[in-house]
Scaffold this active site. Structure first.
Site, mmCIF file in Angstrom:
data_model
loop_
_atom_site.group_PDB
_atom_site.id
_atom_site.type_symbol
_atom_site.label_atom_id
_atom_site.label_comp_id
_atom_site.label_asym_id
_atom_site.label_seq_id
_atom_site.Cartn_x
_atom_site.Cartn_y
_atom_site.Cartn_z
ATOM 1 N N GLY A 10 0.850 -1.200 0.000
ATOM 2 C CA GLY A 10 0.000 0.000 0.000
ATOM 3 C C GLY A 10 0.879 1.240 0.000
ATOM 4 O O GLY A 10 1.850 1.307 0.742
ATOM 5 N N ILE A 126 1.535 3.238 6.780
ATOM 6 C CA ILE A 126 0.745 4.104 7.662
ATOM 7 C C ILE A 126 0.386 3.350 8.937
ATOM 8 O O ILE A 126 0.064 3.957 9.946
ATOM 9 C CB ILE A 126 -0.548 4.624 6.987
ATOM 10 C CG1 ILE A 126 -1.487 3.475 6.597
ATOM 11 C CG2 ILE A 126 -0.244 5.517 5.812
ATOM 12 C CD1 ILE A 126 -2.909 3.940 6.287
ATOM 13 N N ASP A 127 0.438 2.008 8.903
ATOM 14 C CA ASP A 127 -0.019 1.209 10.055
ATOM 15 C C ASP A 127 0.950 1.252 11.236
ATOM 16 O O ASP A 127 0.565 0.908 12.359
ATOM 17 C CB ASP A 127 -0.211 -0.262 9.639
ATOM 18 C CG ASP A 127 -1.175 -0.421 8.481
ATOM 19 O OD1 ASP A 127 -1.995 0.494 8.268
ATOM 20 O OD2 ASP A 127 -1.110 -1.450 7.786
ATOM 21 N N ARG A 162 -25.843 13.233 17.764
ATOM 22 C CA ARG A 162 -25.634 11.892 17.202
ATOM 23 C C ARG A 162 -24.343 11.284 17.718
ATOM 24 O O ARG A 162 -23.409 12.006 18.057
ATOM 25 C CB ARG A 162 -25.390 11.995 15.683
ATOM 26 C CG ARG A 162 -26.556 12.238 14.848
ATOM 27 C CD ARG A 162 -26.058 12.454 13.411
ATOM 28 N NE ARG A 162 -27.185 12.644 12.548
ATOM 29 C CZ ARG A 162 -27.165 13.420 11.469
ATOM 30 N NH1 ARG A 162 -26.072 14.085 11.133
ATOM 31 N NH2 ARG A 162 -28.241 13.532 10.725
ATOM 32 N N MET A 169 -7.946 2.993 9.367
ATOM 33 C CA MET A 169 -7.148 1.852 8.885
ATOM 34 C C MET A 169 -6.172 1.385 9.961
ATOM 35 O O MET A 169 -6.219 1.852 11.107
ATOM 36 C CB MET A 169 -6.404 2.244 7.613
ATOM 37 C CG MET A 169 -7.264 2.229 6.371
ATOM 38 S SD MET A 169 -6.237 2.536 4.910
ATOM 39 C CE MET A 169 -7.372 2.071 3.617
ATOM 40 N N ILE A 272 -8.252 8.048 2.195
ATOM 41 C CA ILE A 272 -7.906 9.454 2.462
ATOM 42 C C ILE A 272 -6.700 9.499 3.393
ATOM 43 O O ILE A 272 -5.850 10.379 3.305
ATOM 44 C CB ILE A 272 -9.118 10.175 3.103
ATOM 45 C CG1 ILE A 272 -10.191 10.367 2.047
ATOM 46 C CG2 ILE A 272 -8.724 11.515 3.723
ATOM 47 C CD1 ILE A 272 -11.496 10.893 2.590
HETATM 48 O O1 F6P Z 1 -1.215 -1.460 5.129
HETATM 49 C C1 F6P Z 1 -1.748 -0.235 4.781
HETATM 50 C C2 F6P Z 1 -3.230 -0.324 4.594
HETATM 51 O O2 F6P Z 1 -3.727 0.952 4.259
HETATM 52 C C3 F6P Z 1 -4.002 -0.920 5.769
HETATM 53 O O3 F6P Z 1 -4.206 0.004 6.807
HETATM 54 C C4 F6P Z 1 -5.276 -1.369 5.090
HETATM 55 O O4 F6P Z 1 -5.889 -2.435 5.769
HETATM 56 C C5 F6P Z 1 -4.781 -1.832 3.748
HETATM 57 O O5 F6P Z 1 -3.541 -1.189 3.520
HETATM 58 C C6 F6P Z 1 -5.720 -1.527 2.618
HETATM 59 O O6 F6P Z 1 -5.174 -2.055 1.464
HETATM 60 P P1 F6P Z 1 -5.699 -1.738 -0.006
HETATM 61 O O7 F6P Z 1 -5.334 -0.333 -0.321
HETATM 62 O O8 F6P Z 1 -4.980 -2.710 -0.865
HETATM 63 O O9 F6P Z 1 -7.165 -1.943 0.024
#
Ligand code: F6P
Length: 342
Positions: A10, A126-127, A162, A169, A272
């Protein structure tokens, strides 16, 4: 030396800053040549490359994404994948690779190094879930984007009385949820590291309404309720065996609405969080990692990943970096819990 550079997995803000630092120092200080492999491991696998010199990296420091493209291609899942990579590197006169990626891309780099390919790894995601490095670039940008979203959601949630559930993510690590939730003053934060009790979450939400404030619930995409299954978008696995997460926010909003009688809506921040320009922190981190990566390549210190430990940029064995995921310690979660429901 002629060095290949690739970005896999990613994308995240800061990839271009690494590429720029590698090329700028590699050409100016050491006189090396570079070639850009396109779309992650697909590039060396299929011989897809493009020129990568000073001209190509001008102006890319603030740009999100990656000028090289990315993919989740796993050469170990493709027949003769490793031989094809070795042949293509030899054909293009490439002596070494700098692979910029997360757990999966660097897992491939680790195995290729063990099979004799000259590789240096640069951690990105980003994780923030890679071992052996305190931070990965991209994380700070994602957290700031999510924090800004939470700030904005407070005012609209309060105007309409609300509950707003914000799904962020992070895959199986709760770092983005924890940091964005703490920075944004969330009412509750739910992480994959600890299954949550939906009754307790509903209790926090009700308490927040009693204080005349609307609750913001931040939920990591990998969070799960105490009983029951993780909510998945579909059951398909990617080339590295990962499922696509997402959907827990909607499920939770429905549960909270039913239990509290107050309207609950979901905001899924999705990609985003990965797009756009990197923060100053991520630009500096990415640049420093890039500089260390080209130093390691110049010295022939193969099989290493560059990493941030405290404020230093160091080198660690690739194998160590990819051994296990770095998840949120429960003591860190306890710090956030102090603010739940209040
Ligand atoms: O590993 C980065 C990440 O953005 C995760 O947070 C998320 O689960 C995954 O990639 C989403 O992957 P893709 O962009 O392939 O749907």
């Amino acid at each position: 030396m002629r060095i290949g550079v690739l970005t896999g997995g990613g994308d995240c803000p800061g990839l271009n800053a690494v590429i720029r630092a590698v090329v700028r120092k590699g050409v100016a200080t050491y006189g090396h040549e570079f070639v850009g492999f396109q779309d992650g491991w697909k590039g060396p696998l299929e011989g897809l490359s493009k020129p990568l010199g000073i001209a190509e990296v001008r102006g890319i420091l603030p740009r999100g994404g990656t000028i090289l493209g990315s993919s989740r291609t796993n050469p170990f899942k493709i027949e003769n994948g490793v031989e094809r990579i070795k042949d293509n590197l030899a054909e293009q006169g490439v002596d070494a690779l700098i692979a910029i990626g997360g757990e999966d891309t660097l897992g491939v780099a680790t195995k290729l190094y063990e099979l004799g390919v000259h590789v240096i790894g640069v951690p990105k995601t980003i994780d923030n879930d890679l071992g052996a490095t305190d931070y990965t670039f991209g994380f700070d940008t994602a957290v700031n984007i999510a924090m800004e979203a939470i700030d904005r959601l407070h005012t609209t949630a309060e105007s309409h009385h609300r509950t707003l559930v914000v799904e962020v993510m992070g895959r199986h690590a709760g770092w983005i949820a924890l940091h964005a939730g703490l920075a944004g003053g969330a009412n509750v934060i739910l992480l994959p590291e600890r299954n949550f009790d939906v009754e307790q979450v509903a209790g926090y939400v009700e308490k927040r309404f009693q204080h005349q404030y609307a609750p913001i619930v931040v939920v990591a995409e990998g969070a799960q309720p105490l009983e029951g299954q993780m909510v998945l978008q579909n059951q398909e696995l990617d080339a590295f065996g990962h499922v696509r997460l997402g959907g827990i926010g909607q499920w939770l909003a429905e549960q909270l609405e039913a239990k509290t009688g107050k309207e609950a809506r979901t905001v899924v921040l999705g990609h985003i969080q990965r797009g756009g320009t990197p923060t100053a922190f991520d630009r500096v981190l990415a640049t420093r990692l890039g500089l260390q990566a080209i130093d390691a390549a110049h010295e022939g210190d193969w099989g290493k990943m560059v990493a941030m430990q405290s404020t230093d940029i160091v080198r660690v064995p690739l194998a160590e970096a990819t051994r296990e995921l770095k998840t949120v310690p429960l003591e860190r979660y306890a710090e956030a819990e102090v603010f739940f429901g209040s």
